[in-house]
Design a protein around this motif. Structure first.
Motif, mmCIF file in Angstrom:
data_model
loop_
_atom_site.group_PDB
_atom_site.id
_atom_site.type_symbol
_atom_site.label_atom_id
_atom_site.label_comp_id
_atom_site.label_asym_id
_atom_site.label_seq_id
_atom_site.Cartn_x
_atom_site.Cartn_y
_atom_site.Cartn_z
ATOM 1 N N GLU A 23 -1.788 -1.634 9.762
ATOM 2 C CA GLU A 23 -2.611 -0.433 9.917
ATOM 3 C C GLU A 23 -2.540 0.442 8.670
ATOM 4 O OE1 GLU A 23 -1.063 1.297 13.441
ATOM 5 O OE2 GLU A 23 -2.131 -0.076 14.800
ATOM 6 N N LEU A 24 -1.335 0.535 8.067
ATOM 7 C CA LEU A 24 -1.202 1.328 6.856
ATOM 8 C C LEU A 24 -2.004 0.729 5.714
ATOM 9 C CD1 LEU A 24 0.048 3.698 5.361
ATOM 10 C CD2 LEU A 24 2.106 2.318 4.969
ATOM 11 N N ARG A 25 -2.026 -0.603 5.604
ATOM 12 C CA ARG A 25 -2.829 -1.254 4.561
ATOM 13 C C ARG A 25 -4.306 -0.949 4.738
ATOM 14 N NH1 ARG A 25 -2.007 -5.179 1.236
ATOM 15 N NH2 ARG A 25 -3.914 -6.231 1.899
ATOM 16 N N ALA A 26 -4.771 -0.929 5.981
ATOM 17 C CA ALA A 26 -6.187 -0.617 6.231
ATOM 18 C C ALA A 26 -6.507 0.814 5.810
ATOM 19 C CB ALA A 26 -6.503 -0.821 7.707
ATOM 20 N N ARG A 27 -5.620 1.731 6.119
ATOM 21 C CA ARG A 27 -5.828 3.125 5.709
ATOM 22 C C ARG A 27 -5.740 3.252 4.191
ATOM 23 N NH1 ARG A 27 -1.271 6.173 8.492
ATOM 24 N NH2 ARG A 27 -2.157 7.899 7.295
ATOM 25 N N MET A 28 -4.825 2.523 3.577
ATOM 26 C CA MET A 28 -4.675 2.569 2.123
ATOM 27 C C MET A 28 -5.943 2.111 1.422
ATOM 28 S SD MET A 28 -0.775 1.182 1.542
ATOM 29 C CE MET A 28 -1.227 0.604 -0.097
ATOM 30 N N LEU A 78 -1.080 7.982 -3.320
ATOM 31 C CA LEU A 78 -1.403 7.359 -2.039
ATOM 32 C C LEU A 78 -0.517 7.896 -0.928
ATOM 33 C CD1 LEU A 78 -1.932 3.624 -3.087
ATOM 34 C CD2 LEU A 78 -3.659 5.166 -2.179
ATOM 35 N N ALA A 79 0.781 8.019 -1.221
ATOM 36 C CA ALA A 79 1.716 8.522 -0.210
ATOM 37 C C ALA A 79 1.354 9.939 0.207
ATOM 38 C CB ALA A 79 3.138 8.467 -0.751
ATOM 39 N N SER A 80 0.961 10.760 -0.777
ATOM 40 C CA SER A 80 0.587 12.145 -0.465
ATOM 41 C C SER A 80 -0.686 12.198 0.373
ATOM 42 C CB SER A 80 0.398 12.927 -1.769
ATOM 43 O OG SER A 80 -0.026 14.253 -1.493
ATOM 44 N N ALA A 81 -1.670 11.373 0.022
ATOM 45 C CA ALA A 81 -2.928 11.383 0.763
ATOM 46 C C ALA A 81 -2.751 10.848 2.179
ATOM 47 C CB ALA A 81 -3.972 10.574 0.014
ATOM 48 N N LEU A 82 -1.874 9.869 2.334
ATOM 49 C CA LEU A 82 -1.657 9.252 3.644
ATOM 50 C C LEU A 82 -0.585 9.969 4.454
ATOM 51 C CD1 LEU A 82 -1.722 5.547 2.446
ATOM 52 C CD2 LEU A 82 -3.420 6.621 3.915
ATOM 53 N N GLU A 102 6.036 -0.866 0.573
ATOM 54 C CA GLU A 102 6.247 -1.933 1.551
ATOM 55 C C GLU A 102 4.916 -2.505 2.029
ATOM 56 O OE1 GLU A 102 8.849 -2.711 5.648
ATOM 57 O OE2 GLU A 102 8.496 -0.664 4.913
ATOM 58 N N ALA A 103 3.928 -1.627 2.232
ATOM 59 C CA ALA A 103 2.612 -2.097 2.662
ATOM 60 C C ALA A 103 1.950 -2.928 1.572
ATOM 61 C CB ALA A 103 1.731 -0.913 3.038
#
Length: 281
Positions: A138-143, A163-167, A176-177
């Motif tokens: 799910e995190l990869r899809a959001r990324m 990316l971490a800040s936006a997500l 990890e993703a």
């Protein structure tokens, strides 16, 4: 004079042009939609199982090109196109069974999300060679969505911290993703390593079958240590140096018959000790 008038009248009439390709395709789509709606209406009113199945088959066959078109949007993602078409077709069948003709006539507005959902579920559940946890999928899809947005805004690929800040997740989760994406498609063991000859299989160690006998070898080592030195020497020459009894006798200064008796006595002693240990265990 009459002939001129006839000519003028003929040339002044507006010409009826054939519809263009786009109009023709639009007409075909509308015809399919109308036929589908009629079939689904009949399906909703039908109680005979055989006739219902025939109507379902007609609707599916009529809309298979749509299923194929949706499947082709996801091609070249590591899954054979034929598999994607089959998954989309399964979604089409589910849509036919789940559609309520009394609630609306636009079948494709209902069927398209159903087919797309089946394709995405297939990627999520079976598209991975090594399947990561659901949270990473799910995190990869959001990324993927956030990466596209940030790239358009900044004109470059976003960093891990961006990316971490936006997500709103930790940078370690982003990494990890990203790494989990390596498990989507694996290399064949028959493929050669980068810049090398041979194959990956050549670099994999063979199974060491001798590990299973390690406890017995350790037990035997202690028993051999308790034998007289001459008997240990005879056993070593016979079973490790692969010498004959005559060669052993000539080396230690005894006859071949004496070597045979010494070997038999040493082996019998070892066997008795092994059996005693096995019984105690």
């Amino acid at each position: 004079m009459t002939r001129v008038a006839e000519t003028t009248s003929t040339t002044s009439e507006p010409a009826h042009e054939a519809p263009g390709p786009q109009a023709a395709r639009s007409g075909e789509r509308q015809a399919v939609a109308d036929t589908t709606a009629a079939l689904l209406t009949r399906l909703s009113q039908q109680t005979d199982p055989t006739e219902r199945q025939r109507l379902v088959d007609e609707v599916v066959l009529l809309n298979l090109p749509v299923a194929r078109s949706l499947a082709m949007r996801y091609r070249e993602r590591g899954v054979p196109a034929e598999d994607l078409v089959q998954v989309a077709s399964l979604g089409l069948v589910k849509a036919v069974h789940g559609f309520d003709a009394e609630r609306g006539r636009d079948f494709l507005a209902y069927a398209a999300p159903t087919m797309t959902g089946e394709i995405k579920r297939y990627f999520r559940d079976t598209g991975w060679a090594v399947r990561p946890p659901r949270r990473l999928q799910e995190l990869r899809a959001r990324m993927a969505q956030v990466t596209q947005t940030l790239s358009q805004d900044t004109g470059r690929a976003p960093t891990v911290n961006e990316l971490a800040s936006a997500l709103q997740v930790d940078a370690d989760d982003v990494i990890e993703a990203m790494v989990s994406g390596n498990g989507y498609a694996t290399s064949s063991l028959d493929a050669p390593p980068d810049g090398e000859s041979g194959s990956w299989a050549d670099t994999v160690a063979d199974e060491d079958t001798s590990l299973a006998s390690t406890p017995d070898r350790l037990a035997l080592e202690g028993m051999l240590a308790r034998l007289p030195e001459r008997e240990r020497r005879i056993l070593a020459m016979r079973f490790f140096a692969d010498k004959t009894q005559s060669e052993i006798g000539a080396e230690i200064g005894v006859t071949q018959m004496q070597v045979s008796r010494l070997l038999s006595r040493a082996l019998r002693r070892l066997r008795d000790e092994l059996e005693a240990d096995s019984g105690a265990a």
